[in-house]
Scaffold this motif. Structure first.
Motif, mmCIF file in Angstrom:
data_model
loop_
_atom_site.group_PDB
_atom_site.id
_atom_site.type_symbol
_atom_site.label_atom_id
_atom_site.label_comp_id
_atom_site.label_asym_id
_atom_site.label_seq_id
_atom_site.Cartn_x
_atom_site.Cartn_y
_atom_site.Cartn_z
ATOM 1 N N PRO A 169 0.824 -1.211 0.000
ATOM 2 C CA PRO A 169 0.000 0.000 0.000
ATOM 3 C C PRO A 169 0.859 1.263 0.000
ATOM 4 N N ARG A 170 0.366 2.284 -0.677
ATOM 5 C CA ARG A 170 1.010 3.594 -0.561
ATOM 6 C C ARG A 170 -0.081 4.666 -0.612
ATOM 7 N N LEU A 171 0.238 5.828 -0.081
ATOM 8 C CA LEU A 171 -0.730 6.920 -0.089
ATOM 9 C C LEU A 171 -0.971 7.354 -1.517
ATOM 10 N N ARG A 172 -2.199 7.741 -1.813
ATOM 11 C CA ARG A 172 -2.488 8.266 -3.150
ATOM 12 C C ARG A 172 -1.744 9.575 -3.357
ATOM 13 N N PRO A 173 -1.377 9.874 -4.610
ATOM 14 C CA PRO A 173 -0.716 11.159 -4.862
ATOM 15 C C PRO A 173 -1.592 12.297 -4.336
ATOM 16 N N GLY A 174 -0.956 13.272 -3.727
ATOM 17 C CA GLY A 174 -1.712 14.402 -3.203
ATOM 18 C C GLY A 174 -2.141 14.221 -1.762
ATOM 19 N N PHE A 175 -1.885 13.035 -1.195
ATOM 20 C CA PHE A 175 -2.236 12.811 0.203
ATOM 21 C C PHE A 175 -0.986 12.943 1.066
ATOM 22 N N ARG A 176 -1.142 13.549 2.202
ATOM 23 C CA ARG A 176 -0.028 13.662 3.124
ATOM 24 C C ARG A 176 -0.467 13.255 4.523
ATOM 25 N N PHE A 177 0.390 12.451 5.165
ATOM 26 C CA PHE A 177 0.122 11.943 6.506
ATOM 27 C C PHE A 177 1.077 12.657 7.449
ATOM 28 N N GLN A 178 0.586 13.272 8.483
ATOM 29 C CA GLN A 178 1.510 13.905 9.432
ATOM 30 C C GLN A 178 0.912 14.049 10.825
ATOM 31 N N TRP A 179 1.784 14.265 11.758
ATOM 32 C CA TRP A 179 1.379 14.467 13.154
ATOM 33 C C TRP A 179 1.041 15.935 13.363
ATOM 34 N N GLU A 180 -0.103 16.212 13.971
ATOM 35 C CA GLU A 180 -0.506 17.590 14.270
ATOM 36 C C GLU A 180 -0.569 17.783 15.780
ATOM 37 N N PRO A 181 0.405 18.502 16.350
ATOM 38 C CA PRO A 181 0.402 18.692 17.809
ATOM 39 C C PRO A 181 -0.878 19.383 18.298
ATOM 40 N N ALA A 182 -1.378 20.353 17.537
ATOM 41 C CA ALA A 182 -2.560 21.096 18.006
ATOM 42 C C ALA A 182 -3.783 20.193 18.124
ATOM 43 N N ASN B 243 5.660 23.611 -12.455
ATOM 44 C CA ASN B 243 6.764 22.785 -11.945
ATOM 45 C C ASN B 243 7.513 23.483 -10.808
ATOM 46 N N ALA B 244 7.711 24.788 -10.960
ATOM 47 C CA ALA B 244 8.428 25.531 -9.924
ATOM 48 C C ALA B 244 7.638 25.510 -8.605
ATOM 49 N N PHE B 245 6.333 25.625 -8.698
ATOM 50 C CA PHE B 245 5.498 25.587 -7.486
ATOM 51 C C PHE B 245 5.595 24.208 -6.828
ATOM 52 N N ARG B 246 5.622 23.165 -7.664
ATOM 53 C CA ARG B 246 5.730 21.808 -7.118
ATOM 54 C C ARG B 246 7.065 21.666 -6.378
ATOM 55 N N ASP B 247 8.121 22.173 -7.016
ATOM 56 C CA ASP B 247 9.441 22.061 -6.377
ATOM 57 C C ASP B 247 9.507 22.870 -5.085
ATOM 58 N N ALA B 248 8.736 23.952 -5.029
ATOM 59 C CA ALA B 248 8.710 24.766 -3.803
ATOM 60 C C ALA B 248 7.871 24.099 -2.719
ATOM 61 N N ALA C 114 -4.937 23.713 -21.203
ATOM 62 C CA ALA C 114 -3.495 23.448 -21.241
ATOM 63 C C ALA C 114 -2.943 23.345 -19.832
ATOM 64 N N MET C 115 -3.402 24.213 -18.945
ATOM 65 C CA MET C 115 -2.868 24.218 -17.580
ATOM 66 C C MET C 115 -3.375 23.036 -16.768
ATOM 67 N N ALA C 116 -4.634 22.628 -17.017
ATOM 68 C CA ALA C 116 -5.141 21.434 -16.331
ATOM 69 C C ALA C 116 -4.251 20.251 -16.687
ATOM 70 N N ARG C 117 -3.880 20.147 -17.965
ATOM 71 C CA ARG C 117 -3.017 19.026 -18.389
ATOM 72 C C ARG C 117 -1.628 19.152 -17.762
ATOM 73 N N GLY D 13 2.225 15.815 -11.682
ATOM 74 C CA GLY D 13 2.030 14.868 -10.587
ATOM 75 C C GLY D 13 1.137 15.355 -9.451
ATOM 76 N N TYR D 14 0.527 16.519 -9.613
ATOM 77 C CA TYR D 14 -0.423 16.996 -8.595
ATOM 78 C C TYR D 14 -1.724 16.202 -8.719
ATOM 79 N N PRO D 15 -2.466 16.110 -7.623
ATOM 80 C CA PRO D 15 -3.832 15.627 -7.778
ATOM 81 C C PRO D 15 -4.619 16.672 -8.580
ATOM 82 N N MET D 16 -5.451 16.231 -9.513
ATOM 83 C CA MET D 16 -6.171 17.225 -10.320
ATOM 84 C C MET D 16 -7.566 17.490 -9.773
ATOM 85 N N VAL D 17 -7.785 18.736 -9.381
ATOM 86 C CA VAL D 17 -9.086 19.151 -8.886
ATOM 87 C C VAL D 17 -9.618 20.224 -9.822
#
Lengths: 91, 384
Positions: A9-22, B111-116, B148-151, B157-161
């Protein structure tokens, strides 16, 4: 069940797992959303690294919680549910 | 935002931390959507916060427990310091969302935003075809750029919303819209019917779908959703229907000052991005810390709890469920923000909602008759 144990298993892209102290909890963050996890869900997802399969994860957790007995059923159930929620994918 | 579990206590009894911070970086925008949620008089806004001021806000918010961060506007891409703010947000541990029209975006910036460290980019569309999209947006080239930007977002590699604001002029396109999203391989699709604040309130008669339109759209979305489930697609469809067709109000913002904190371009701190229209003195991050704003300011405490409620909310057994609905809507429709949200059938002002529904059944105004959101039209609102 055997089949699931061998899957990774791995997290789906765009998902992040982390500890939240608050919140004093692990959370799962995703586009414009957040799930606050209970202790056991947090403990399982903490081991989901995209490298180890379910059997390894179960073994690790059984070591961490020696008093809990066999965890295979609970962990498998949770991971299947997490897949249905689209939090994780198996490969 | 989904909050499945009871929220934890914050620094004051009964007040939890602001888990969601919305940074409205600017009111500047190349588009002119007539349903924009920005205030009508946005053109008279004082100077935007500087990079240093935003960094301070982000740090203070994170310290208090904020985990979700939205960069919004206006069009946030017009801020040249966006990569810097994204990097700061990532380093602090936020999950950061960029909410954009896609105009001003390039593949290099994606890409720059992803790297940031940006986690997610939401691209908004106005329709499923270029003609209608560009007419609503008040821009001739918007649609192709958005595609173009959605693609590019997906490729990086972002989730697309994808977000579509739905109203009476595009609600017939539901199937086409969802099918476009499927072709773009979207992960989440938000079909958000206009909420009537800001410019959308001004244009309500020209935007609100009729009951018949809405029912047809709901049936189409339901059919499509079943098809997606059957095919094992992970694309998630979220259809937000207008509360004007409900009999009970929405639990707006999950309660006033409960989870959400918006900071407007000039530093005004708000419990939601529409609250600025109310006759309440809201604090500014230039003058106070986020901590004292959230926990101690009169503006944020104004509608916390339920002691402020008049009837019919005061004795209502659903008051803990919907908190009396939306304060902005109560203000816009009754002139007094204390009143029950008129969406509620128990409200003595519910007739105003019924009248709006009736008007939607008979509306004939075309797109060209709407008041478009631009600086010239904005100036008319504060010059009077």
């Amino acid at each position: 069940m055997t089949e699931l144990l061998e899957q990774i298993p791995r997290l789906r892209p765009g998902f992040r797992f982390q500890w939240e102290p608050a919140q004093n909890a692990h959370v799962l963050l995703y586009p414009e959303g957040m799930v606050r996890l209970n202790d056991s869900a947090g403990a399982v997802l903490k081991e989901v690294d995209g490298q180890r399969n379910v059997a390894d994860i179960v073994a690790t957790l059984e070591q961490q919680f020696p008093d809990a007995g066999s965890l295979e059923g609970d962990v498998s159930e949770f991971l299947k549910d997490a897949e249905q929620q689209h939090w994780i994918v198996f490969s | 935002m989904t909050a499945r579990h009871a929220m934890p206590a914050g620094d004051r009894p009964g007040i939890g931390p602001p888990l969601w911070l919305l940074a409205e970086l600017t009111y500047r925008c190349p588009l002119q959507c007539p349903y924009c949620s920005n205030p009508l008089d946005f053109a008279q806004t004082r100077q935007e916060l500087t990079t240093e001021e935003w960094v301070r806000v982000l740090r203070q918010g994170r310290e208090m427990g904020a985990a979700q961060l939205g960069f919004s506007g206006g069009e946030p891409l017009v801020r040249q310091d966006l990569p810097e703010l994204i990097a700061e947000a990532r380093q602090l541990g936020y999950y950061s969302n960029l909410i954009t029209s896609g105009l001003g975006l390039t593949e290099a910036r994606v890409n720059a935003f992803r790297d940031a460290g940006l986690d997610h980019i939401q691209v908004s569309f106005q329709a499923s075809d270029p003609e209608l999209n560009n007419a609503v947006a008040g821009s001739r080239k918007a649609f192709d750029q958005k595609l173009a930007m959605a693609r590019a977002v997906k490729k990086a590699g972002y989730p697309m919303v994808l977000n579509f604001v739905i109203h009476r002029h595009n609600i017939h396109q539901m199937e086409d819209i969802i099918s476009l999203c499927e072709r773009l391989d979207a992960d989440y699709v938000e079909l958000a019917t206009c909420q009537y604040y800001g410019w959308a309130f001004e244009n309500r008669e020209g935007l609100m779908p009729s009951k018949a339109q809405l029912e047809k759209a709901e049936a189409e979305v339901k059919r499509y959703r079943e098809r997606l489930t059957a095919s094992g697609s992970a694309m998630k469809l979220i259809f937000v229907t207008p509360d004007y067709y409900e009999e009970r109000p929405k639990a707006c913002m999950n309660g006033w000052g409960s989870l959400f904190l918006t900071v407007a371009p000039d530093g005004t701190a708000l419990p939601c991005h529409s609250a600025r229209l109310m006759p309440i003195d809201f604090p500014n991050v230039r003058e106070s810390s986020l901590h004292s704003i959230w926990y101690d300011s009169p503006g944020f405490n104004h509608y916390r709890g339920d002691s402020w409620m008049p009837e019919p909310c005061r004795s209502c057994d659903e008051k803990d469920k919907d908190y009396g609905g939306c304060r902005c809507q109560a203000y816009l429709l009754t002139g007094n923000a204390d009143n029950a949200d008129p969406v509620c059938s128990k409200s003595p002002h519910h007739d105003r909602i019924l009248a709006a529904r009736k008007a939607a059944d008979h509306a004939t105004a075309g797109l060209e008759e709407l008041t478009y959101r631009n600086a010239d039209n904005s100036r008319l609102f504060f010059r009077g």
